[in-house]
Design a protein around this motif. Structure first.
Motif, short mmCIF file in Angstrom:
data_model
loop_
_atom_site.label_atom_id
_atom_site.label_comp_id
_atom_site.label_asym_id
_atom_site.label_seq_id
_atom_site.Cartn_x
_atom_site.Cartn_y
_atom_site.Cartn_z
N UNK A 42 0.82 -1.21 0.00
CA UNK A 42 0.00 0.00 0.00
C UNK A 42 0.85 1.26 0.00
N UNK A 43 0.36 2.29 0.67
CA UNK A 43 1.09 3.55 0.71
C UNK A 43 2.38 3.40 1.52
N UNK A 44 3.38 4.22 1.21
CA UNK A 44 4.62 4.18 1.99
C UNK A 44 4.35 4.42 3.47
N UNK A 45 5.21 3.85 4.31
CA UNK A 45 5.09 3.98 5.76
C UNK A 45 5.08 5.47 6.15
N UNK A 46 4.10 5.83 6.94
CA UNK A 46 3.99 7.20 7.43
C UNK A 46 2.88 8.01 6.78
N UNK A 47 2.42 7.59 5.62
CA UNK A 47 1.36 8.34 4.93
C UNK A 47 0.08 8.33 5.75
N UNK A 48 -0.36 7.18 6.16
CA UNK A 48 -1.61 7.07 6.93
C UNK A 48 -1.46 7.74 8.30
N UNK A 49 -0.29 7.61 8.91
CA UNK A 49 -0.04 8.20 10.23
C UNK A 49 -0.17 9.72 10.18
N UNK A 50 0.24 10.33 9.07
CA UNK A 50 0.15 11.78 8.92
C UNK A 50 -1.23 12.26 8.47
N UNK A 51 -2.13 11.31 8.19
CA UNK A 51 -3.49 11.70 7.83
C UNK A 51 -3.86 11.48 6.38
N UNK A 52 -3.00 10.79 5.63
CA UNK A 52 -3.32 10.47 4.25
C UNK A 52 -2.48 11.27 3.27
N UNK A 53 -2.70 10.99 2.01
CA UNK A 53 -1.90 11.57 0.93
C UNK A 53 -2.00 13.09 0.90
N UNK A 54 -3.20 13.63 1.01
CA UNK A 54 -3.39 15.08 0.94
C UNK A 54 -2.66 15.76 2.10
N UNK A 55 -2.78 15.20 3.29
CA UNK A 55 -2.09 15.77 4.45
C UNK A 55 -0.58 15.74 4.27
N UNK A 56 -0.06 14.69 3.64
CA UNK A 56 1.38 14.62 3.38
C UNK A 56 1.80 15.72 2.41
N UNK A 57 1.04 15.89 1.32
CA UNK A 57 1.36 16.96 0.37
C UNK A 57 1.34 18.33 1.07
N UNK A 58 0.34 18.57 1.92
CA UNK A 58 0.24 19.84 2.63
C UNK A 58 1.44 20.06 3.54
N UNK A 59 1.86 19.02 4.25
CA UNK A 59 3.02 19.14 5.14
C UNK A 59 4.30 19.36 4.33
N UNK A 60 4.42 18.71 3.20
CA UNK A 60 5.58 18.91 2.33
C UNK A 60 5.67 20.36 1.87
N UNK A 61 4.54 20.93 1.51
CA UNK A 61 4.52 22.33 1.08
C UNK A 61 4.96 23.23 2.24
#
Length: 82
Positions: free
Chosen positions: A42-61
């Protein structure tokens, strides 16, 4: 990381979903490949913990990092058998 060049037709297709729009914003501000599902788990480790794909993109920004840097993700070697 270099921004991915997305042609007009693909941009329209990607922008049809909330996740796609988040990726376009991420690519414009940070650059890089989209987060994808990894075989077989599935998704790389940590994606779900941070709240999903959109939340990861937002944190990256916010941090100005690629998702690979944020999640300390290492891609499998190109010659890996999966």
């Amino acid at each position: 990381m270099a921004k991915r060049i997305i042609d007009k037709d693909n941009r329209e297709l990607i922008a049809r979903t909330e996740e796609g729009r988040a990726y376009i914003e991420y690519n414009n501000k940070v650059g890089g490949e989209p987060i994808g599902l990894c075989v077989p788990y599935g998704y790389p480790k940590g994606v779900e913990k941070l709240g999903g794909v959109i939340a990861v993109y937002e944190e990256c920004i916010r941090q100005g990092k690629t998702w690979e840097e944020l999640l300390d993700f290492k891609h499998a070697p190109k010659d890996a058998i999966i």
